[in-house]
Scaffold this active site. Structure first.
Site, PDB file in Angstrom:
ATOM      1  N   LYS A   1       0.848  -1.199   0.000  1.00 38.29           N
ATOM      2  CA  LYS A   1       0.000   0.000   0.000  1.00 38.29           C
ATOM      3  C   LYS A   1       0.879   1.242   0.000  1.00 38.29           C
ATOM      4  O   LYS A   1       1.771   1.381   0.832  1.00 38.29           O
ATOM      5  CB  LYS A   1      -0.920   0.015   1.219  1.00 38.29           C
ATOM      6  CG  LYS A   1      -1.922   1.162   1.192  1.00 38.29           C
ATOM      7  CD  LYS A   1      -2.831   1.130   2.400  1.00 38.29           C
ATOM      8  CE  LYS A   1      -3.911   2.208   2.257  1.00 38.29           C
ATOM      9  NZ  LYS A   1      -3.371   3.562   2.068  1.00 38.29           N
TER      10      LYS A   1
ATOM     11  N   ASP B   1       1.399   5.486   0.107  1.00 39.97           N
ATOM     12  CA  ASP B   1       0.805   6.603   0.834  1.00 39.97           C
ATOM     13  C   ASP B   1       1.106   7.897   0.094  1.00 39.97           C
ATOM     14  O   ASP B   1       2.172   8.490   0.252  1.00 39.97           O
ATOM     15  CB  ASP B   1       1.382   6.650   2.254  1.00 39.97           C
ATOM     16  CG  ASP B   1       0.623   7.611   3.154  1.00 39.97           C
ATOM     17  OD1 ASP B   1      -0.468   8.044   2.758  1.00 39.97           O
ATOM     18  OD2 ASP B   1       1.133   7.929   4.245  1.00 39.97           O
TER      19      ASP B   1
ATOM     20  N   GLU C   1       2.854   1.157   5.425  1.00 37.42           N
ATOM     21  CA  GLU C   1       1.486   1.475   5.832  1.00 37.42           C
ATOM     22  C   GLU C   1       0.589   0.246   5.838  1.00 37.42           C
ATOM     23  O   GLU C   1      -0.338   0.152   6.633  1.00 37.42           O
ATOM     24  CB  GLU C   1       0.899   2.548   4.902  1.00 37.42           C
ATOM     25  CG  GLU C   1      -0.425   3.080   5.421  1.00 37.42           C
ATOM     26  CD  GLU C   1      -1.012   4.163   4.544  1.00 37.42           C
ATOM     27  OE1 GLU C   1      -2.076   4.684   4.901  1.00 37.42           O
ATOM     28  OE2 GLU C   1      -0.423   4.471   3.502  1.00 37.42           O
TER      29      GLU C   1
END
Length: 349
Positions: free
Chosen positions: A66, A68, A208
């Site tokens: 993931k 960010d 994350e």
């Protein structure tokens, strides 16, 4: 983070050992029939990931890290490149390096879905660094260090790929943006691993979280569950409704007072007093002092030295959990969201 070895995918078209590459446009031979081409969409609403506590299991799911940053769609057309935000605003001028890298891709027309990020010294995406590179919320700077992480291909050389399965779209994307590249457009690589183990490894490396995607799903706009996000630390967007003054804290901000959505209204969810540096605190104070109102937008209870503002600023907040009375625990300020980013304000039941 060490990634499990991944077998390179073969091109969908062409000979097995010849990677797929777009060719320059040529004049059509009148003796050949016209091939049907799909009109290029002016804009596509993004597919959004549904938040889950644990990774889904099964062979139908594939995983990625993931990222960010800011969700963007890069449109490559004969007339040039357009870089659109999630809300559809043209931010081409804000990302000159990504624009130049898109012009260099070997394709005539394409729409690439991905995320603009700034990487820290360990190669992790850092939302605060991205905001600084753009001059803060409402800034007008052109980022000189943002890169584009590509994770889907929605349109390719005259063909709309949204009805194709993810595996098909990924094959074409991997030929367009090869794995392991260090250019200003890079591939978000799929990782073949057990979802729970991958999440644990991501958290161990202070990432994350991870994204799980159905390998057989078409590209559908909205938050429908084809994509799932699993976070190491909770991170969501909250409205700033005021701040508490301090004589010792940076820029005189003791805590930001935060609110979430509840139906069509806002509800107080506590405050955050960490995560600021001198620069971000000063910028926050300057913006908030232009938005002071006499009556609070939400009931925050009795607060000493509180200053209330018009609830228009949206902050990205990391937190560990919720208290029994609906307040954030161990919250930390990450940065302000751009209004153009159209961030989802956290909703409570």
């Amino acid at each position: 983070m060490t990634k499990p070895p991944r077998k390179r995918s073969k091109p969908l078209l062409g000979e097995a050992d010849a990677p797929l590459r777009s060719r320059p446009r040529r004049r059509r031979d009148p003796a050949q029939p016209n091939l049907p081409l799909d009109p290029m969409p002016d804009r596509i609403e993004p597919c959004l990931a549904l938040l889950k506590a644990r990774p889904p299991r099964g062979d139908k799911w594939v995983y990625e890290i993931k990222w960010d940053g800011y969700r963007l769609a890069v449109h490559i057309e004969p007339a040039g490149v357009r870089i659109l935000t999630r809300r559809g605003l043209d931010w081409t001028h804000r990302f000159p390096l990504i624009e130049a890298a898109a012009r260099a891709l070997p394709v005539s027309t394409a729409i690439v879905d991905g995320e603009a990020v700034v990487l820290d010294e360990r190669g992790r995406s850092d939302f605060g660094l991205l905001q600084q590179s753009l001059g803060g919320r409402g800034g007008t700077k052109r980022s000189s260090n943002a890169v584009f992480i590509a994770f889907d291909l929605l349109y390719f050389d005259g063909h709309d790929l949204r009805n194709s399965e993810l595996e098909v779209r990924r094959h074409l994307l991997e030929d367009l943006v090869p794995a392991g590249g260090q250019d200003d457009i890079r591939l978000s690589e799929e990782i073949e691993a057990d979802g729970d183990q991958l999440l644990a490894s991501a958290c161990e490396h202070d990432l994350e979280g991870i994204i799980a995607k159905r390998r057989d799903a078409p590209y559908r706009s909205g938050r429908l569950g084809d994509w799932v996000k699993i976070k190491c630390v909770q991170s969501d967007s909250f409205v700033i409704v005021g701040y508490e003054r301090s004589t010792v804290a940076r820029a005189g901000i003791g805590r930001l007072l935060l609110a979430a959505r509840k139906g069509n209204e806002l509800v107080y969810v506590g405050g955050v007093g960490t995560g600021f540096n001198e620069r971000s605190a000063a910028e926050l104070r300057e913006q908030m002092d232009k938005m002071i109102i006499g009556k609070p937008a939400v009931d925050t209870g009795r607060k000493r030295n509180a200053v209330f503002i018009d609830p228009k600023l949206v902050a990205e907040i990391e937190y560990r959990a919720w208290t029994h009375d609906g307040k954030l625990r161990h919250a930390s300020f990450k940065g302000l969201r751009e209004g153009q980013d159209n961030a989802d304000i956290y909703s409570v039941d």
